[in-house]
Structures are given as structure tokens and as C-alpha cells.
Design an enzyme around this catalytic site. Structure first.
Site, PDB file in Angstrom:
ATOM      1  N   CYS A  27      30.032  29.577 147.073  1.00  0.00           N
ATOM      2  CA  CYS A  27      30.560  30.901 146.720  1.00  0.00           C
ATOM      3  C   CYS A  27      31.960  31.136 147.270  1.00  0.00           C
ATOM      4  O   CYS A  27      32.929  30.514 146.865  1.00  0.00           O
ATOM      5  CB  CYS A  27      29.575  31.974 147.196  1.00  0.00           C
ATOM      6  SG  CYS A  27      29.953  33.637 146.581  1.00  0.00           S
ATOM      7  N   GLU A  78      23.839  28.893 143.794  1.00  0.00           N
ATOM      8  CA  GLU A  78      23.599  29.385 145.158  1.00  0.00           C
ATOM      9  C   GLU A  78      22.260  30.116 145.232  1.00  0.00           C
ATOM     10  O   GLU A  78      21.952  30.972 144.403  1.00  0.00           O
ATOM     11  CB  GLU A  78      24.725  30.323 145.565  1.00  0.00           C
ATOM     12  CG  GLU A  78      24.553  30.927 146.956  1.00  0.00           C
ATOM     13  CD  GLU A  78      25.634  31.947 147.275  1.00  0.00           C
ATOM     14  OE1 GLU A  78      25.756  32.305 148.454  1.00  0.00           O
ATOM     15  OE2 GLU A  78      26.344  32.388 146.349  1.00  0.00           O
ATOM     16  N   LYS A 108      26.636  26.205 154.682  1.00  0.00           N
ATOM     17  CA  LYS A 108      27.861  26.971 154.463  1.00  0.00           C
ATOM     18  C   LYS A 108      28.567  27.237 155.785  1.00  0.00           C
ATOM     19  O   LYS A 108      27.955  27.671 156.759  1.00  0.00           O
ATOM     20  CB  LYS A 108      27.527  28.298 153.767  1.00  0.00           C
ATOM     21  CG  LYS A 108      28.749  29.097 153.341  1.00  0.00           C
ATOM     22  CD  LYS A 108      28.333  30.355 152.570  1.00  0.00           C
ATOM     23  CE  LYS A 108      29.551  31.132 152.082  1.00  0.00           C
ATOM     24  NZ  LYS A 108      29.164  32.370 151.365  1.00  0.00           N
TER      25      LYS A 108
END
Length: 503
Positions: free
Chosen positions: A378, A267, A326
Site C-alpha cells: 500500500c 493487501e 510491512k
């Protein structure tokens, strides 16, 4: 026992429960400690049960999510006192859910007996965990089912998901509590038979493959740069960071003993916006990966300069770059909820000046070596039902993360444990690339095939097998478990007045 001893015991039982989770993974505690809480719950006193459940929750989350203050204080720059206060408020909120479960258990089943232990308690516990997983954007951390990844109950995960594993775990705990309280040998034999049946079924399911291999395995390299969080976004470290990741990748591409099909960076491994390095560093990266005949995925922030929207993204580097944005953002980390009301109130905290934007729910999957890939970033890996949006189309799962935010705490280990459950539920291999660890390759049965060290520069190498097909959980999600929970609660309520306890 005196009431204050009972209260202290409930608090201590909750505080010990995180030992059942990674990195300790003492799985039997996930049965014994909830059984102890059930044994402590009184008859006909839901309010007292509420208090005991709350103490249990304070202990559990006070220990299990103690890492929150590290993220806020050490890496967020918030004063220690303020960070501890925020973490305490979070724990106090999360403890409401075990309190709800204990209250509902005693309200539905006022008397000690099998309706309480086998119906009300397991269903109430799982209902409270499910609510915690989506209420106020959700925080499904420390769900009971995660503790059973290495036990026979894990066989139910591809069928019923983590909540289904948790439900059967609590049935086991309830049977233990009922067996201890019962004076009838026949009833104890029936309870033992029930538990043995549940666990035998899980053991049999563990050996069943719900998905099948497709195509040749891919040789993958997960690059862990180990860039300290306090240096990650410093301009003076940008070139050094890019140089480190590129040099580690070059070693993989130049290894004569191995042809690498896919390299994954974690990330925001690239600490610059896409448009800032598109014509410089990324052009070089495209050229070198193409020369090595290797696919490439990396985390990178993206700024849409037309709408002025920021995205936390994963990019597939190619002739035409493609992105995954995301979707499930971290509240107070990637955006501030209710900014117009809370902005001035929370100025003490170093919150984002500009919020990240959420990616669309129906994004096309990235493709690697001709295979569609389900990507998560994440925090997203802890939400099982959201990953279902990529399935069964995705043949491989990729999760990139920056667990440096957690420091040297329990959180990276717990995070990896949840990623293992996602692989098991989906019946897919999962590649997990992180900045400071724990990078890992997880097989379709949730087992760690390769694992990197923490807080070291490392490359995790493995063969990853694409798979196709759908597990029952992929097909139906949490619906079967929720229906089962509703039925158990309804049955518990129906027998509450007709049940007669043992003399």
C-alpha cells in the site's frame, strides 16, 4: 493588481494544480500554475511571499487530498465534523511546505530576474517537497514530478528520480516566468534554448533501456475481489471472502489456454491471522496451487504470539511459507504516534487498539519462479528511496494495496500514478494487486500495460518480464538531486547582492 486579488489568484492556482495529476493528467498545468505563482511573488517581501505560498498550498492540498476525510469518516467511523477538522488540519500543515518554498525564493532572490526563476525557485520548491517526504514519517503525495509521466521529462526519472523530474519541471516554469517578465529578445532566446535542451534531453533518455530482460516472461493473474471495506473484517463475511478469492484463482489455474506462473491477491485479502487458518484454508491453498504448478502471493495479517507483535504482511505460499512484513506504517492508521501522550486526547477517533509493528529494514526478498521480488504494501509505494533497499537484487516489483479506504475519490488514481513512477525509476515491471481497484501491470518504462476496472470483481492478466541491472537512480538515489539543489541555493545566495535587474 490589488493585494486581495493576488491572494485569490494564488489560492485558485493552487486549487487547479491537482488537475495536472491523475486522473485528469493535464500535464501543462504543472508548468503554467507554478509559473503563475512565481509571477505573483513580490520583490523584497519574503513575508508576503510566505502568505501567497501558503494560500497556494491550501488550494492544492485542499483539493488534492480531500479524500482524507472519506477514510476517516466513512470507513473509520469518526463523526463527519471531526473528520473534516482532522483533514483540514492536515491540509493546513501540508500548505506550510509551499509557503516555505515561496519564502525561501524571495529571501534568496529579492529581485525579479533569472536568479530567482532559474535558481532559487526550482531549488526551493524541490527542497520543500523532499522535506515533506520524510518529516514526521513523510507524506510525499502530489509531488510535481508525478505529473510528467507521459511527457519527455519522464526520461529523467531513471536517472534522477521523481525529485529530479520535479526540479527540471520547475526550471521550465521558471524560464516561462522569466521570459514573460524579460524585455530583452536575446534573453528570451536563451531561455527558450534552455527549455528546449532540457526537454530534448528527456525525450532522448526515454528511449534508453537502463535494465535488461532476464529469463522467460511470467504469466501472472492479479485477483481483485472487490470486498467492501465495511464488510471486510466482519466475521460473517470471512468465508465468503475466502471463497470468492479461491474461486477466481481456480478459474485461472484451470484455464486450458494459459499456464499461470503467479497469482497475486491484494493487501489483507485473507481477513484472518496466519495462525488461525494455517492448518485449514492455507493447507488447501498450498495443495491447489502446487497442483497447478503456480506460485502464489497474498496479503495477510500475522501475529507473532511469542512477542505479541502484529504485522501487515505479504506471504509466499509454499512448502515453507515465507513473509515480507510491512516496514513503513501509516501513522494514525496502523499505529498511533506518541500513544502514551495522545491516546486519551484522540479517543474520539477509532484508532488501533494495538499498533502494528514495523518489519525489519533488511528482510530477505521473497522469490517467485526463481526470481527475487521486491514487495511493498500500500502506502510504501509512494516512498521511492525505500524501495531501493530491494534493488538491484529484485527482478520484479509487486505492490499489494487496499484502496477501498479511499472510496470513489482521486486517491486511487494518484496512488497508481505514483506506482508507475516507482517502476520507471527502478527499471522494473510492477504488478499491483488491489482489493477494489485499480489493479494494474506496469512495464519498466512506467507505462500501463493492463489495468482493471474499479469497484468490480476482476482478474488482471498479463505477461511480466523479469529484469536485471540498475538505473542511475537505483545506484545513487536522491543524492545527486539534493547536491544540485544545494548548489543552486548557494549560487542563488551568492548572486543575490550582485544581480542587477533589467532597466
Amino acid at each position: 493588481m490589488r493585494p486581495w486579488w493576488i491572494s485569490l489568484l494564488a489560492l485558485a492556482a493552487g486549487a487547479a494544480l491537482p488537475l495536472a495529476f491523475a486522473p485528469f493528467s493535464i500535464a501543462p498545468l504543472a508548468i503554467l500554475l507554478p509559473a503563475l505563482l512565481l509571477a505573483l511573488l513580490p520583490e523584497r517581501r519574503p513575508r508576503r511571499a510566505l502568505g501567497l505560498g501558503y494560500l497556494f498550498g491550501l488550494g492544492c492540498f485542499g483539493v488534492g487530498v480531500s479524500w482524507v476525510h472519506i477514510s476517516i469518516h466513512v470507513f473509520g467511523g469518526t463523526p463527519l465534523v471531526a473528520a473534516i477538522l482532522v483533514a483540514a488540519l492536515l491540509v493546513a500543515f501540508l500548505a506550510l511546505f509551499p509557503a516555505l518554498a515561496a519564502w525561501l525564493t524571495v529571501w534568496l532572490a529579492p529581485l525579479v530576474g533569472w536568479p530567482r526563476y532559474l535558481l532559487a525557485a526550482p531549488a526551493a520548491w524541490v527542497l520543500s517537497e523532499w522535506l515533506r517526504g520524510w518529516l514526521f514519517t513523510g507524506f510525499p503525495w502530489l509531488l510535481a514530478g508525478y505529473t510528467q509521466l507521459d511527457t519527455p521529462l519522464a526520461g529523467y526519472a531513471p536517472v534522477l528520480g521523481v525529485h529530479g523530474v520535479g526540479l527540471l519541471l520547475l526550471v521550465t516554469a521558471g524560464a516561462l516566468a522569466a521570459g514573460i517578465r524579460s524585455r530583452r529578445t536575446g534573453q528570451r532566446v536563451l531561455l527558450l534554448a534552455l527549455v528546449m535542451g532540457v526537454w530534448l534531453g528527456g525525450s532522448l533518455l526515454r528511449h534508453h533501456d537502463w535494465t535488461r530482460a532476464v529469463g522467460e516472461p511470467l504469466e501472472v493473474s492479479l485477483v481483485q475481489g472487490n470486498i467492501a471495506q465495511d464488510r471486510k473484517w466482519q466475521e460473517t463475511w470471512q468465508r465468503a471472502t475466502l471463497a470468492r478469492y479461491l474461486e477466481l484463482s481456480r478459474r485461472e489455474w484451470s484455464d486450458p489456454a494459459r499456464e499461470v506462473d503467479l497469482v497475486v491477491w491484494p493487501e489483507t485479502a485473507i481477513p484472518a491471522f496466519y495462525h488461525q487458518i494455517e492448518d485449514g484454508f492455507l493447507r488447501q491453498l498450498r495443495r491447489e496451487s502446487r497442483q497447478a504448478d503456480s506460485e502464489f502471493l497474498t496479503g495477510i495479517p500475522v501475529l507473532d504470539r511469542e512477542q505479541w507483535a502484529y504485522y501487515n504482511a505479504v506471504m509466499r505460499v509454499g512448502a515453507e511459507d515465507s513473509f515480507y512484513f510491512k516496514r513503513h506504517l501509516v501513522p494514525f492508521g496502523e499505529y498511533l504516534p506518541l500513544r502514551q501522550w495522545l491516546g486519551t486526547l484522540l479517543q474520539v477517533m477509532p484508532l488501533p487498539v494495538a499498533d502494528f509493528s514495523s518489519g525489519g529494514a533488511q528482510q530477505p526478498l521473497l522469490r517467485v519462479a526463481g526470481h527475487p521480488v521486491g514487495v511493498s504494501i500500500c502506502y510504501e509505494i509512494i516512498f521511492g528511496t525505500e524501495l531501493l533497499a530491494t534493488l538491484p537484487e529484485a527482478r520484479l516489483l509487486v505492490n499489494v494495496s487496499n484502496d477501498a479506504w479511499f472510496g470513489d475519490s482521486l486517491a486511487p488514481h494518484q496512488h497508481l500514478q505514483m506506482a508507475r513512477m516507482r517502476a520507471l525509476e527502478a527499471g522494473r515491471e510492477l504488478l499491483r494487486a488491489t482489493n477494489t481497484g485499480i489493479s494494474a501491470v506496469i512495464d519498466h518504462r512506467g507505462r500501463l500495460r493492463e489495468r482493471g476496472p474499479q469497484f468490480e470483481v476482476a482478474v488482471v492478466r498479463a505477461s511480466a518480464q523479469p529484469r536485471e541491472g540498475a538505473t542511475p537512480y537505483v545506484q545513487r538515489g536522491d543524492l545527486p538531486v539534493l547536491l544540485l539543489v544545494a548548489g543552486m541555493l548557494a549560487l542563488g545566495y551568492a548572486v543575490r547582492n550582485g544581480y542587477k535587474p533589467e532597466p
